[in-house]
Design an enzyme around this catalytic site. Sequence first.
Site, PDB file in Angstrom:
ATOM      1  CD  GLU A 117      -2.976  -0.746  -0.091  1.00 16.89           C
ATOM      2  OE1 GLU A 117      -2.991   0.370  -0.608  1.00 16.89           O
ATOM      3  OE2 GLU A 117      -3.650  -1.709  -0.526  1.00 16.89           O
ATOM      4  CB  CYS A 126     -13.511   3.723 -13.912  1.00 14.30           C
ATOM      5  SG  CYS A 126     -14.338   5.311 -13.946  1.00 14.30           S
ATOM      6  CB  CYS A 165     -18.433   3.259 -20.238  1.00  9.20           C
ATOM      7  SG  CYS A 165     -17.643   4.720 -19.564  1.00  9.20           S
ATOM      8  CB  CYS A 172     -18.239  -0.122 -16.465  1.00 16.28           C
ATOM      9  SG  CYS A 172     -18.344   0.407 -14.758  1.00 16.28           S
ATOM     10  CB  CYS A 207     -22.051   5.132 -13.986  1.00 16.78           C
ATOM     11  SG  CYS A 207     -20.900   6.437 -14.402  1.00 16.78           S
TER      12      CYS A 207
HETATM   13 FE1  SF4 Z   1     -16.429   4.709 -14.933  1.00 17.20          FE
HETATM   14 FE2  SF4 Z   1     -19.042   5.117 -15.047  1.00 17.20          FE
HETATM   15 FE3  SF4 Z   1     -17.726   4.406 -17.235  1.00 17.20          FE
HETATM   16 FE4  SF4 Z   1     -18.056   2.687 -15.226  1.00 17.20          FE
HETATM   17  S1  SF4 Z   1     -19.640   3.551 -16.522  1.00 17.20           S
HETATM   18  S2  SF4 Z   1     -16.174   3.036 -16.395  1.00 17.20           S
HETATM   19  S3  SF4 Z   1     -17.925   4.026 -13.466  1.00 17.20           S
HETATM   20  S4  SF4 Z   1     -17.476   6.280 -16.101  1.00 17.20           S
END
Ligand code: SF4
Length: 536
Positions: A125, A281, A288, A291, A297
């Site tokens: 970390e 992200c 996206c 995602c 989102c």
């Molecule tokens: Fe990021 Fe939203 Fe795209 Fe997911 S949908 S990668 S959280 S911007």
Amino acid sequence: DGFPGKRARRRERLRHEPRAGPGGGGGGRGAPAERRERGPAPGAEQEARVAPRRCSVAGGLGEWAPTAAPALPPARHLFSDPAEVEALRANLLAWYDRCKRDLPWRALVRGDIGKRGTAYLWVSEIMLQQTQVATVIDYYNRWMQKWPTLQALAQASLEEVNELWAGLGYYSRGKRLQEAARKVVSELAGRMPRTAEDLQKLLPGVGRYTAGAIASISYGQATGVVDGNVIRVLCRLRCIGADSSSPSVIDRLWDMANVLVDRSRPGDFNQALMELGATVCVPKAPLCGQCPVKQHCQAWRRVEKELTFASQKLFGKPPPVPDVEDCGKRVGDCPLCPPATEPWDSSLGVTNFPRKAAKKPPRAMRTATCVLERRGCHGAPEYLIVQRPSSGLLAGLWEFPSVPLAQDLKEEKERQELADHLQAWMEQPVAAKGLQFIGEVIHIFSHIHQTYVVYSLHLDGDVTLDPALSPSRWVTEEEFHASAVSTAMKKVWGALGPSLSYLGKTPGIPSTYLGCPSSRTQLLFSSGLSCSSFRC
Ligand code: SF4
């Protein structure tokens, strides 16, 4: 809002109300973490308490007027629906279980949960606060090979720590890691504190982020974490466009991380959120489409709606009346929305978020540095390195003899200053004309634009160094690279490549040399060591 008197009275009242969010502490990766270590900036607390006056709010047409309620941000910026929070946790954890990267510290922590596992995690970390995973892996493996336990680390010397840390930057973090290990061994009977609060309170160099990561991953405490990746993900999930490095916004993000963290798998959840920021992200071209939390989102939803409107327009259909999420122009006073002067920019899509205030440009500094060379007792060339003071920039690291220069000095004057400096070291005359100019090397520290004006000097005989000055030693090329020297000094070494013909030997780092024969200023930089500026 047309009620200045009311607003002033409300501000006055809010000044005396307790804070809505958790306060104090510090931690996290990157710039926000540093700010958190020091606590909020003056005036920030008042800013956090003053309620926004107007914002576009999901579910209503957006006049968010001050009331007597605590200064909560508009619902659009919160995770206030428990069902949504549950769904987001489940989606993110399922994705993490499927897609998480196989990183060395994860394997070690998994295989050795307990005191040693915590040490593995702690080191990773702290290192990850410096740089990216790909760079950290090699440092981490070498570190854990050398000091597999906190007891072993507690017995190491600072010199050894600096040698291994060399190149990672922020050397004080390595130093404080070792100090904390000593404290655990000598004052806490070898037992790590087990809560985020105790970790932060008892261990030097452990800020809010590191404490939260250790407590959640090693000890299962349901506490959130906020690092650079989490900031980016949360700002996009909740369309937070206010300066993400401001203490009031950081406070809100911590609140949000604490609300979101999964109660039964807090460590995995925190790692999943950071992993999402690191792999999906990402800052410039987020994926996206892949995602796992896109349905939660707000930034993604907004982009999708814009695309829908655009295609409907293309086919001649009248665009539907936009709902409040699309009322970007109405946003002006919300403390978490983009400022009215920098509204949503459609060409940026989800990368509208996060936003940061423009950084101050780095301070320019010039330093003359000299590579002193002599023939060692076995005939191999040796180079003089000296140790920097034990505090300040690059504390305790080794470098070629150097002297800071005033800006805009003429070349002769710079050369003379260096000669005078060397003369004080060697207690023998050094002719300024004898210094061979090599070139200029630029290194960008986070806050300093450093130019090293590099010279070399061959010494025929031995020299006596004044022991009252900084510690110094002669090293071979191999020893130089194994020493605790900074990346900047390795660049200086690399700059010697074309000029160091002494004994027919050139330094080990292959150099790219882009010299301008007609100019004193030459650009030299080593391949693999980036140089982001040049003057020639
Ligand atoms: Fe990021 Fe939203 Fe795209 Fe997911 S949908 S990668 S959280 S911007």
